[in-house]
Motif scaffolding. Structure first.
Motif, PDB file in Angstrom:
ATOM      1  N   TYR A   1      40.747   3.877  36.337  1.00 34.18           N
ATOM      2  CA  TYR A   1      40.927   2.817  35.339  1.00 34.18           C
ATOM      3  C   TYR A   1      42.225   3.009  34.568  1.00 34.18           C
ATOM      4  O   TYR A   1      42.899   2.034  34.221  1.00 34.18           O
TER       5      TYR A   1
ATOM      6  N   TRP B   1      44.981   1.729  37.124  1.00 32.96           N
ATOM      7  CA  TRP B   1      44.934   0.283  37.337  1.00 32.96           C
ATOM      8  C   TRP B   1      44.130  -0.356  36.202  1.00 32.96           C
ATOM      9  O   TRP B   1      42.986  -0.751  36.367  1.00 32.96           O
ATOM     10  N   GLN B   2      44.767  -0.522  35.063  1.00 31.05           N
ATOM     11  CA  GLN B   2      44.072  -0.980  33.857  1.00 31.05           C
ATOM     12  C   GLN B   2      43.651  -2.442  33.905  1.00 31.05           C
ATOM     13  O   GLN B   2      42.804  -2.869  33.130  1.00 31.05           O
ATOM     14  N   ASP B   3      44.221  -3.221  34.794  1.00 28.55           N
ATOM     15  CA  ASP B   3      43.866  -4.639  34.857  1.00 28.55           C
ATOM     16  C   ASP B   3      42.579  -4.884  35.654  1.00 28.55           C
ATOM     17  O   ASP B   3      42.055  -5.989  35.660  1.00 28.55           O
ATOM     18  N   ASN B   4      42.033  -3.867  36.312  1.00 29.97           N
ATOM     19  CA  ASN B   4      40.818  -4.007  37.103  1.00 29.97           C
ATOM     20  C   ASN B   4      39.623  -3.451  36.321  1.00 29.97           C
ATOM     21  O   ASN B   4      39.370  -2.246  36.310  1.00 29.97           O
ATOM     22  N   LEU B   5      38.874  -4.346  35.669  1.00 29.16           N
ATOM     23  CA  LEU B   5      37.729  -3.925  34.843  1.00 29.16           C
ATOM     24  C   LEU B   5      36.570  -3.364  35.664  1.00 29.16           C
ATOM     25  O   LEU B   5      35.726  -2.640  35.132  1.00 29.16           O
ATOM     26  N   ASN B   6      36.523  -3.688  36.951  1.00 30.11           N
ATOM     27  CA  ASN B   6      35.443  -3.150  37.787  1.00 30.11           C
ATOM     28  C   ASN B   6      35.525  -1.637  37.912  1.00 30.11           C
ATOM     29  O   ASN B   6      34.534  -0.982  38.239  1.00 30.11           O
ATOM     30  N   LEU B   7      36.683  -1.064  37.657  1.00 32.13           N
ATOM     31  CA  LEU B   7      36.826   0.388  37.738  1.00 32.13           C
ATOM     32  C   LEU B   7      36.112   1.106  36.591  1.00 32.13           C
ATOM     33  O   LEU B   7      35.919   2.322  36.658  1.00 32.13           O
TER      34      LEU B   7
ATOM     35  N   TRP C   1      33.061   0.765  36.132  1.00 27.09           N
ATOM     36  CA  TRP C   1      31.810   1.189  36.756  1.00 27.09           C
ATOM     37  C   TRP C   1      31.955   2.580  37.375  1.00 27.09           C
ATOM     38  O   TRP C   1      30.998   3.354  37.408  1.00 27.09           O
TER      39      TRP C   1
END
Length: 177
Positions: A49, A52-58, A60
């Motif tokens: 996360y 790659w801060q723009d991917n909120l699924n990370l 999880w």
């Protein structure tokens, strides 16, 4: 045995006429491996996360690694919590938890203790107030590592051993006389 006699017992396995003096356990620092097993998965789980801060699924991934670390931590906490030492006017009883279902119990008669010593392992031991207590008998040594306030426990153990030695001496005099 009557219900009243059962209710007078302070712990499982306590004998008639046996008086509980004190109970102690190892210092919380003995659980440092559990703390590491909580922090390392959390840190590794947070890295994707952070990259790659723009991917909120990370998030999880972080949550899953946190739960995994929490399970590992809980295991070590239970092993620490259910390992303790009971000192009575007759004996020292060590109860050590191994896994979720295994348990070791070691008993040492206080009258058989030859010597007690303790060591504080340098700066960290002095800062966090923990050390190692060594109880010597004819058959071997009982080494208790990471004891909280080893100086206080040492003094209490010395008093208990002296009390047991006095009881033993009085019992011998009564048998001879």
């Amino acid at each position: 045995m009557t219900k009243k006699a059962k209710s007078d017992k302070s712990f499982d396995g306590q004998r008639d006429g046996e008086e509980l003096l004190f109970v102690f356990r190892r210092h919380i620092i003995a659980m440092r491996k559990g703390f590491y097993l909580l922090l390392i998965p959390m840190t590794i789980g947070a890295l994707p996360y952070l990259i790659w801060q723009d991917n909120l699924n990370l998030l999880w991934v972080f949550l899953g690694s946190f739960i995994f670390g929490l399970v590992l931590f809980s295991y070590h906490f239970l092993m620490w919590f259910y390992t303790y030492y009971i000192v009575t006017n007759q004996r020292l009883r060590q109860i050590t938890q191994h896994g979720f279902f295994g348990k070791d119990v070691i008993e040492l008669k206080l009258a058989k203790v030859q010597n007690i010593s303790y060591v504080v392992p340098g700066f960290t031991g002095e800062m966090f107030k923990f050390g190692t207590i060594v109880i010597q008998t004819f058959v071997g040594d009982l080494v208790i590592k990471n004891v909280e306030h080893p100086d206080e426990i040492y003094n209490k153990l010395q008093d208990a051993v002296d009390l047991a030695a006095e009881r033993s001496d009085h019992a011998k005099e009564d048998n001879e006389g």
